[in-house]
Design a protein around this motif. Sequence first.
Motif, PDB file in Angstrom:
ATOM      1  N   THR A   9      38.815 -23.699   2.964  1.00 16.06           N
ATOM      2  CA  THR A   9      37.881 -23.228   3.971  1.00 16.06           C
ATOM      3  C   THR A   9      38.640 -22.301   4.914  1.00 16.06           C
ATOM      4  OG1 THR A   9      38.302 -25.188   5.342  1.00 16.06           O
ATOM      5  CG2 THR A   9      36.348 -25.241   3.943  1.00 16.06           C
ATOM      6  N   VAL A  54      28.105 -24.433  11.570  1.00 13.86           N
ATOM      7  CA  VAL A  54      29.158 -23.726  10.818  1.00 13.86           C
ATOM      8  C   VAL A  54      29.621 -22.489  11.584  1.00 13.86           C
ATOM      9  CG1 VAL A  54      29.576 -22.396   8.718  1.00 13.86           C
ATOM     10  CG2 VAL A  54      28.506 -24.623   8.565  1.00 13.86           C
ATOM     11  N   LEU A  58      35.152 -27.716   9.405  1.00 10.26           N
ATOM     12  CA  LEU A  58      34.263 -26.996   8.483  1.00 10.26           C
ATOM     13  C   LEU A  58      34.198 -27.707   7.139  1.00 10.26           C
ATOM     14  CD1 LEU A  58      32.532 -24.542   7.724  1.00 10.26           C
ATOM     15  CD2 LEU A  58      34.658 -23.309   7.227  1.00 10.26           C
TER      16      LEU A  58
END
Length: 140
Positions: free
Chosen positions: A6, A127, A136
Amino acid sequence: MALIYTRIYAQPVEFNRALGYAYDALVKGPYPFDAMSTWKGLSERVAQGIYMGQGLLLPHTRVSGLQEPLMAFVVAREGITGIKTRNDEKAQFMCVLLSPAESAMAHTVTIANVAKRLLDPEWKEKVLVATDEEELKKMF
């Protein structure tokens, strides 16, 4: 589905840069695959168009021998530049997805799960304001 990587970009990020880092993380991840042939498949898909709407870029390809889908997820609040979108919409999310070639179902289910999240305005807002990549990751 294995979420391998991520990344949150607070500033605009160029598509090729974001894709390169995400793909590199998948290659170096815990699940081996043929990086060159996979990159070729991913590049072919990018050339066909990868904007899915709702701010999502979805470069994806099917990979022989994978046991489960592998995913890298990128958020760029200010946008991902250097890539074509419909109606000049701002791409803020990129999901790089590698799915087992042997399972169309795994591929379809993973794409559906990502799309379902992006259609949820609350999830999408969380997000976009996330500041920590581990935070996240937990949103999946």
